[in-house]
Design a protein around this motif. Structure first.
Motif, mmCIF file in Angstrom:
data_model
loop_
_atom_site.group_PDB
_atom_site.id
_atom_site.type_symbol
_atom_site.label_atom_id
_atom_site.label_comp_id
_atom_site.label_asym_id
_atom_site.label_seq_id
_atom_site.Cartn_x
_atom_site.Cartn_y
_atom_site.Cartn_z
ATOM 1 N N LEU A 209 16.404 -52.987 18.851
ATOM 2 C CA LEU A 209 15.620 -52.133 19.744
ATOM 3 C C LEU A 209 14.497 -51.430 18.981
ATOM 4 O O LEU A 209 13.384 -51.274 19.511
ATOM 5 C CB LEU A 209 16.537 -51.100 20.406
ATOM 6 N N ALA A 210 14.770 -51.016 17.761
ATOM 7 C CA ALA A 210 13.749 -50.314 16.968
ATOM 8 C C ALA A 210 12.522 -51.188 16.749
ATOM 9 O O ALA A 210 11.381 -50.705 16.797
ATOM 10 C CB ALA A 210 14.328 -49.879 15.632
ATOM 11 N N THR A 211 12.727 -52.488 16.528
ATOM 12 C CA THR A 211 11.601 -53.393 16.298
ATOM 13 C C THR A 211 10.715 -53.484 17.533
ATOM 14 O O THR A 211 9.475 -53.458 17.430
ATOM 15 C CB THR A 211 12.109 -54.794 15.921
ATOM 16 N N TRP A 212 11.334 -53.581 18.714
ATOM 17 C CA TRP A 212 10.541 -53.596 19.944
ATOM 18 C C TRP A 212 9.746 -52.298 20.092
ATOM 19 O O TRP A 212 8.603 -52.292 20.547
ATOM 20 C CB TRP A 212 11.439 -53.794 21.165
ATOM 21 N N GLY A 213 10.364 -51.186 19.683
ATOM 22 C CA GLY A 213 9.663 -49.905 19.725
ATOM 23 C C GLY A 213 8.466 -49.885 18.799
ATOM 24 O O GLY A 213 7.380 -49.405 19.163
ATOM 25 N N TRP A 214 8.635 -50.440 17.578
ATOM 26 C CA TRP A 214 7.511 -50.507 16.642
ATOM 27 C C TRP A 214 6.374 -51.333 17.239
ATOM 28 O O TRP A 214 5.199 -50.977 17.109
ATOM 29 C CB TRP A 214 7.933 -51.141 15.310
ATOM 30 N N LEU A 215 6.719 -52.447 17.884
ATOM 31 C CA LEU A 215 5.701 -53.324 18.450
ATOM 32 C C LEU A 215 4.899 -52.631 19.548
ATOM 33 O O LEU A 215 3.669 -52.743 19.601
ATOM 34 C CB LEU A 215 6.356 -54.597 18.995
ATOM 35 N N VAL A 216 5.596 -51.922 20.422
ATOM 36 C CA VAL A 216 4.890 -51.193 21.490
ATOM 37 C C VAL A 216 3.981 -50.128 20.889
ATOM 38 O O VAL A 216 2.830 -49.964 21.319
ATOM 39 C CB VAL A 216 5.899 -50.557 22.466
ATOM 40 N N LEU A 217 4.479 -49.428 19.891
ATOM 41 C CA LEU A 217 3.677 -48.380 19.257
ATOM 42 C C LEU A 217 2.461 -48.959 18.534
ATOM 43 O O LEU A 217 1.411 -48.303 18.462
ATOM 44 C CB LEU A 217 4.537 -47.575 18.278
ATOM 45 N N VAL A 218 2.592 -50.181 17.987
ATOM 46 C CA VAL A 218 1.442 -50.838 17.366
ATOM 47 C C VAL A 218 0.296 -50.948 18.369
ATOM 48 O O VAL A 218 -0.866 -50.619 18.075
ATOM 49 C CB VAL A 218 1.834 -52.238 16.835
ATOM 50 N N GLY A 219 0.616 -51.421 19.582
ATOM 51 C CA GLY A 219 -0.415 -51.572 20.604
ATOM 52 C C GLY A 219 -0.981 -50.252 21.083
ATOM 53 O O GLY A 219 -2.206 -50.111 21.231
ATOM 54 N N LEU A 220 -0.122 -49.279 21.327
ATOM 55 C CA LEU A 220 -0.595 -47.980 21.803
ATOM 56 C C LEU A 220 -1.495 -47.318 20.763
ATOM 57 O O LEU A 220 -2.550 -46.772 21.097
ATOM 58 C CB LEU A 220 0.599 -47.077 22.136
ATOM 59 N N CYS A 221 -1.070 -47.375 19.500
ATOM 60 C CA CYS A 221 -1.900 -46.789 18.438
ATOM 61 C C CYS A 221 -3.229 -47.524 18.323
ATOM 62 O O CYS A 221 -4.284 -46.902 18.151
ATOM 63 C CB CYS A 221 -1.161 -46.851 17.096
ATOM 64 N N GLY A 222 -3.186 -48.859 18.426
ATOM 65 C CA GLY A 222 -4.422 -49.622 18.342
ATOM 66 C C GLY A 222 -5.392 -49.260 19.442
ATOM 67 O O GLY A 222 -6.599 -49.118 19.207
ATOM 68 N N GLY A 223 -4.882 -49.096 20.680
ATOM 69 C CA GLY A 223 -5.752 -48.729 21.799
ATOM 70 C C GLY A 223 -6.345 -47.347 21.641
ATOM 71 O O GLY A 223 -7.543 -47.139 21.858
ATOM 72 N N VAL A 224 -5.512 -46.379 21.251
ATOM 73 C CA VAL A 224 -5.979 -45.000 21.073
ATOM 74 C C VAL A 224 -7.002 -44.928 19.945
ATOM 75 O O VAL A 224 -8.059 -44.275 20.069
ATOM 76 C CB VAL A 224 -4.795 -44.062 20.793
ATOM 77 N N ALA A 225 -6.716 -45.601 18.834
ATOM 78 C CA ALA A 225 -7.648 -45.591 17.701
ATOM 79 C C ALA A 225 -8.981 -46.211 18.085
ATOM 80 O O ALA A 225 -10.052 -45.723 17.687
ATOM 81 C CB ALA A 225 -7.038 -46.332 16.514
ATOM 82 N N GLN A 226 -8.934 -47.281 18.874
ATOM 83 C CA GLN A 226 -10.167 -47.930 19.330
ATOM 84 C C GLN A 226 -11.004 -46.984 20.181
ATOM 85 O O GLN A 226 -12.226 -46.918 20.054
ATOM 86 C CB GLN A 226 -9.819 -49.182 20.136
#
Length: 299
Positions: A209-226
């Motif tokens: 479950l933690a890995t799926w959480g990391w993956l979702v956070l990767v996308g959210l952080c990428g969008g916010v940073a963009q």
């Protein structure tokens, strides 16, 4: 009291620094996701898919969803193809090398942009900037220590990622003449879903479950940073906000040490000033050239 223009410049710097920090967090999350079993295709799918959430909300709350309409879907398809290829190399470098080293190789982007500007756009490049290009590649040689330093594949993907990112930046200059930043960001994420979704379907495996959480956070952080990065360019001049990107080496070093117990080697510390100094000088020369061009027009 500070002037409104001064307030906008300060806000632009703050937003750029925030963008660099969030991108650094995203890079650290990529390595955590890989440690949890995620593959490159999965990381890229979540980077683009989850990023579409904050991007769409930002557009809806600001200029409105009507602004995503475009008459240049072909240009956006080309930008997506180049962007995904670049992202593949950049993320591959993050997986292959320590955070500080992969980040430093990305700092060669202004060097590649100068070369591409001369070769592709036929821009006039004087000896000042060619000297900076040479100095930057001396730094790369120090950092990579060919034959006895970093993994050759990581060096290749890092430099290719920066080269392709420079190509994307040139393409965005052309697209930006008719398309707004919100439109470009939205279509990049949206058009990325079919190819990355197919790659995800072919490679996806079960994860904790933690890995799926990391993956979702990767996308959210990428969008916010963009979004932070795009906003900074609207509020402040490129020559002022882009140098803030080099603070990424600080965060990469901190996260590399705190999360993975890895610190940059002596070669990185010795070569990074050449690469960073080269990029800063190129940005400064661009500002000087732009000012001279304006002065000639006024005269």
């Amino acid at each position: 009291m500070s002037s409104p223009a001064g307030d906008r410049v300060l806000l632009a710097i703050v937003l750029r620094l925030a963008s660099v920090f969030v991108f650094a967090v995203m890079n650290a999350l990529i390595k955590l996701a890989e440690a949890g079993g995620a593959q490159l295709a999965e990381i890229m799918f979540f980077r683009q898919g989850a990023a579409l959430i904050p991007v769409t909300l930002w557009i809806a709350a600001g200029p409105g969803l009507g602004t995503i309409a475009t008459q240049r879907i072909g240009a956006h398809l080309l930008r997506t193809a180049m962007g995904l290829t670049s992202m593949c190399f950049v993320f591959g470098t993050i997986l292959l090398l320590p955070l500080a080293e992969s980040t430093t190789l990305q700092f060669t982007l202004p060097i590649w942009a100068t070369i591409l500007g001369a070769l592709v756009l036929r821009e006039r490049v004087g000896w000042h900037r060619w000297g900076a290009v040479i100095a930057g590649f001396i730094g790369v040689l120090i950092i990579t220590r060919p034959g006895g330093g970093m993994a050759p594949l990581g060096i290749f993907t890092g430099l290719m990622g920066a080269l392709l990112s420079a190509g994307v930046s040139i393409l965005l200059r052309q697209i930006g003449k008719t398309e707004g930043a919100a439109t470009t960001v939205f279509w990049f994420s949206a058009l990325s879903l079919p190819p990355t979704g197919l790659a995800f379907a072919l490679t996806a495996t079960t994860h904790p479950l933690a890995t799926w959480g990391w993956l979702v956070l990767v996308g959210l952080c990428g969008g916010v940073a963009q979004l932070f990065m795009t906003a900074s360019l609207k509020l402040g001049p490129v020559s002022l906000v882009v140098p803030m990107d080099y603070t990424g080496l600080i965060w990469a070093t901190v996260f590399g040490w705190a999360l993975f117990a890895v610190l940059p080697g002596w070669a990185t510390w010795a070569g990074a000033p050449f690469v960073i100094g080269s990029g800063l000088y190129i940005v400064w020369r661009e500002r000087v050239r732009a000012r001279e061009k304006v002065e000639r027009v006024v005269a």
